[in-house]
Each structure stands twice: as C-alpha cells, then as structure tokens.
Design an enzyme around this catalytic site. Sequence first.
Site, PDB file in Angstrom:
ATOM      1  N   SER A  36      18.456  16.958  30.627  1.00  0.00           N
ATOM      2  CA  SER A  36      18.989  15.764  31.286  1.00  0.00           C
ATOM      3  C   SER A  36      20.473  15.982  31.525  1.00  0.00           C
ATOM      4  O   SER A  36      21.233  16.195  30.574  1.00  0.00           O
ATOM      5  CB  SER A  36      18.778  14.526  30.412  1.00  0.00           C
ATOM      6  OG  SER A  36      17.402  14.281  30.225  1.00  0.00           O
ATOM      7  N   TYR A  37      20.876  15.936  32.797  1.00  0.00           N
ATOM      8  CA  TYR A  37      22.267  16.181  33.174  1.00  0.00           C
ATOM      9  C   TYR A  37      22.998  14.866  33.408  1.00  0.00           C
ATOM     10  O   TYR A  37      22.438  13.923  33.954  1.00  0.00           O
ATOM     11  CB  TYR A  37      22.339  17.048  34.436  1.00  0.00           C
ATOM     12  CG  TYR A  37      22.015  18.485  34.152  1.00  0.00           C
ATOM     13  CD1 TYR A  37      23.017  19.389  33.820  1.00  0.00           C
ATOM     14  CD2 TYR A  37      20.707  18.942  34.188  1.00  0.00           C
ATOM     15  CE1 TYR A  37      22.728  20.715  33.541  1.00  0.00           C
ATOM     16  CE2 TYR A  37      20.400  20.269  33.911  1.00  0.00           C
ATOM     17  CZ  TYR A  37      21.415  21.146  33.591  1.00  0.00           C
ATOM     18  OH  TYR A  37      21.121  22.445  33.305  1.00  0.00           O
ATOM     19  N   PHE A  38      24.271  14.863  33.014  1.00  0.00           N
ATOM     20  CA  PHE A  38      25.108  13.676  33.137  1.00  0.00           C
ATOM     21  C   PHE A  38      26.372  14.021  33.914  1.00  0.00           C
ATOM     22  O   PHE A  38      26.869  15.147  33.837  1.00  0.00           O
ATOM     23  CB  PHE A  38      25.506  13.162  31.743  1.00  0.00           C
ATOM     24  CG  PHE A  38      24.347  12.611  30.971  1.00  0.00           C
ATOM     25  CD1 PHE A  38      24.108  11.241  30.936  1.00  0.00           C
ATOM     26  CD2 PHE A  38      23.473  13.451  30.293  1.00  0.00           C
ATOM     27  CE1 PHE A  38      23.022  10.734  30.232  1.00  0.00           C
ATOM     28  CE2 PHE A  38      22.383  12.950  29.596  1.00  0.00           C
ATOM     29  CZ  PHE A  38      22.167  11.586  29.573  1.00  0.00           C
ATOM     30  N   VAL A 106      22.201  12.049  36.028  1.00  0.00           N
ATOM     31  CA  VAL A 106      22.066  12.375  37.444  1.00  0.00           C
ATOM     32  C   VAL A 106      20.783  13.131  37.780  1.00  0.00           C
ATOM     33  O   VAL A 106      20.341  13.087  38.922  1.00  0.00           O
ATOM     34  CB  VAL A 106      23.282  13.173  37.964  1.00  0.00           C
ATOM     35  CG1 VAL A 106      24.527  12.303  37.959  1.00  0.00           C
ATOM     36  CG2 VAL A 106      23.519  14.433  37.160  1.00  0.00           C
TER      37      VAL A 106
END
Length: 181
Positions: A36-38, A106
């Site tokens: 999970s990218y932020f 994102v």
Amino acid sequence: MIEVEVKAKITDFNAVKKMLKKINAEKDHIEHQEDSYFNSPIKNFAETDEALRIREVSVNNISKTFITYKGPKIDSQSKTREEVELEVENPKKIAKVFEHLGFKKVAKVIKNRTIYNIDQYIISLDEVEGLEPYMEIETDLEDGSEFEEELNKIFDIFKKLGINDGFERTSYLELLENKDS
C-alpha cells in the site's frame, strides 16, 4: 542502507529458472506481497521520486508487515536508492496513523515473488497483478561508496542469465499508473 537494484521484463520464467539453476542460484522461497503506497501531505512523492509504503508479506501462512521509505534514485541506469525499512505489527493501525498525519493512500500493488539467492544477491521473479513478468536482482550496502561496483556485478548476473535488455528503472507502482493513463 543503500539498495542496489536492477529490474528487467522477462518473457519466460521457465527459461530463467533453468539458467538460475545453471549458475547455482538457490531457490529460497515464494512469498505473496501486498504493498500500500502513500503520498505525503507536504510534497508529491511522484515528483520527488520517493516512496512510502506498507508491505504485507505472507510466506507459508506466516505474515509480516514492514514500513518502507525509499529515497530518490541515485543513478541513471538502476533503481539504486536509500531504503529505510522497519518491521511493524499491525498494517491497518499503521495506515490509520499515516492517514491521521495527512498521508493519502494512492495505490496498492499485489505480487507473488519467487526468491533465489546467489552470493549476496537476491533474485526475485515477480508476477505483479496487471503487469507482465519481471525479474529483479538486488543487494544492500551500508553506504553508497561501492554501488557502481555492485551494479556492474548485478548486470554480470543478468548477462549470465542471457538477459541483455528489457531493463526498467520505474517502480511497479509507476508501471501500473502509466498503464492506466
């Protein structure tokens, strides 16, 4: 820590696996990864070439979670960059902390990774949801003083495997985002 890493698109995992056996690379394990990218509330990581992710890894029904920060790439031919990683307990709580601090989730990248080892190098055969097959070869350094030497050794391993093209500097996240645009 500096992660020296090179990625290439692969057309035939079976052929690569045969070559890995020929060069005495040892199969280590298979793992499932969900990243999970932020993005930051104060700068756009896509513009600064940085990444912040939560990685959930499952191997033989045992799960671990890591927070990883990746700095900007430091050369023009590889994905070599600073990497800071920390194992944590609960991915949902960590995501909640990030969101409370203004970070926005994102994207999610999901892959199955078959990992081989040869000397101090990790070779990953990656099946990424939504992408063609890729292979990465990487090693870690305490500082970046020897990264060019290690980079040459990684490209030598690719040559021994018969891979001379298809190299890719962009991350799986970027490849997925570019595919959709």
